[in-house]
Structures are given as C-alpha cells and as structure tokens.
Design a protein around this motif. Structure first.
Motif, short mmCIF file in Angstrom:
data_model
loop_
_atom_site.label_atom_id
_atom_site.label_comp_id
_atom_site.label_asym_id
_atom_site.label_seq_id
_atom_site.Cartn_x
_atom_site.Cartn_y
_atom_site.Cartn_z
N ALA A 186 -2.99 -0.54 -9.10
CA ALA A 186 -4.32 -0.26 -8.53
C ALA A 186 -4.92 -1.53 -7.91
N VAL A 187 -4.11 -2.20 -7.09
CA VAL A 187 -4.54 -3.41 -6.39
C VAL A 187 -4.30 -3.15 -4.90
N PHE A 188 -5.37 -3.14 -4.14
CA PHE A 188 -5.26 -2.82 -2.72
C PHE A 188 -5.50 -4.06 -1.86
N THR A 189 -4.74 -5.10 -2.14
CA THR A 189 -4.75 -6.30 -1.31
C THR A 189 -3.33 -6.52 -0.80
N CYS A 190 -3.23 -7.06 0.39
CA CYS A 190 -1.93 -7.29 1.01
C CYS A 190 -1.12 -8.30 0.20
N PRO A 191 0.11 -7.96 -0.16
CA PRO A 191 0.92 -8.92 -0.91
C PRO A 191 1.38 -10.11 -0.06
N SER A 192 1.29 -10.00 1.27
CA SER A 192 1.70 -11.11 2.15
C SER A 192 0.59 -12.10 2.40
N CYS A 193 -0.58 -11.60 2.83
CA CYS A 193 -1.66 -12.52 3.22
C CYS A 193 -2.88 -12.44 2.31
N ARG A 194 -2.85 -11.55 1.32
CA ARG A 194 -3.93 -11.36 0.34
C ARG A 194 -5.22 -10.79 0.93
N GLN A 223 -0.48 -6.71 9.51
CA GLN A 223 0.32 -5.51 9.78
C GLN A 223 1.45 -5.28 8.77
N ASN A 224 1.45 -6.02 7.66
CA ASN A 224 2.44 -5.79 6.61
C ASN A 224 2.24 -4.39 6.05
N ARG A 225 3.35 -3.75 5.73
CA ARG A 225 3.33 -2.39 5.17
C ARG A 225 4.05 -2.42 3.84
N TRP A 226 3.46 -1.78 2.81
CA TRP A 226 4.07 -1.80 1.48
C TRP A 226 3.68 -0.57 0.69
#
Length: 117
Positions: free
Chosen positions: A86-94, A78-81
């Motif tokens: 052009a990288v669409f992976t979550c920076p918290s959990c990858r 549920q991290n929001r950023w």
C-alpha cells in the motif's frame, strides 16, 4: 456485504445476454476480471452468486474470477510497476505523482452459453 448486489447485477447481465432463439440454454461459465483495489472478496462473490442463481438458467454456472493486479505509472519518470504494498510512490524516482493503470476493474469478459440440444 456488497458482493450480494454485485452478484445480482452479474446474474441480470448474464440472463439478459442469452439470445432470444436460445431461451432454453444454460449459462455454463461467466468470466470476470476483478481488480485488487475493487474491494471484492472472490469467495464471497461466488457464494452470493450461487444463492442468487438458484432455480434460474444460471444455476450451476461457474463464476471464473481473474484477479487483476494494481499497476501504476509515474507521471514524472514514466516508470511502470506492479504495486505490491500500500505504497503509491515510484520505486525509481520516489515521486508520489502516479497514475493507476489497472486494479480497479470489475468487468464481465465473456459469458459461455450451452444450448440444451
């Protein structure tokens, strides 16, 4: 250049928005929200709009464009950023399981009309 077609649609919508009792009025400003993923070049859209509205009630109207950033939310944590690359992976959990919350908009937010009187 798809901006010409978009400019024509904006002009049609703005012209149709002039109330019947204000047919002599001029449109002063059209406020747009344009997402970064919409593939619209703001300067090209303004150029095309200026061509399309020559000799119409829209001539001289400002096309104010607010660029909307790409915002994503991870479906897993549920991290929001705000997406900056052009990288669409979550920076918290990858995780690659993401929803795009904004960035694809092409919305007319408001149309400012000025009465001739």
């Amino acid at each position: 250049m798809h901006e010409m077609g978009i400019a024509m649609e904006i002009a049609d919508i703005a012209t149709a928005s002039i109330p019947e009792d204000m047919q002599g009025a001029k449109v002063r400003r059209i406020n747009l929200q344009v997402g970064k993923l919409s593939a619209i070049v703001a300067d090209s859209l303004r150029f095309c709009f200026d061509l399309v509205v020559k000799n119409t009630p829209l001539e001289g109207a400002e096309l104010a464009i607010e660029e909307v950033p790409v915002v994503a939310r991870c479906k897993d944590c549920q991290n929001r950023w705000t997406v900056k690359e052009a990288v669409f992976t979550c920076p918290s959990c990858r995780s690659g399981a993401v929803d795009l919350l904004s960035g694809r908009e092409l919305d007319i937010q408001s149309i400012e009309i000025e009465d001739e009187d």
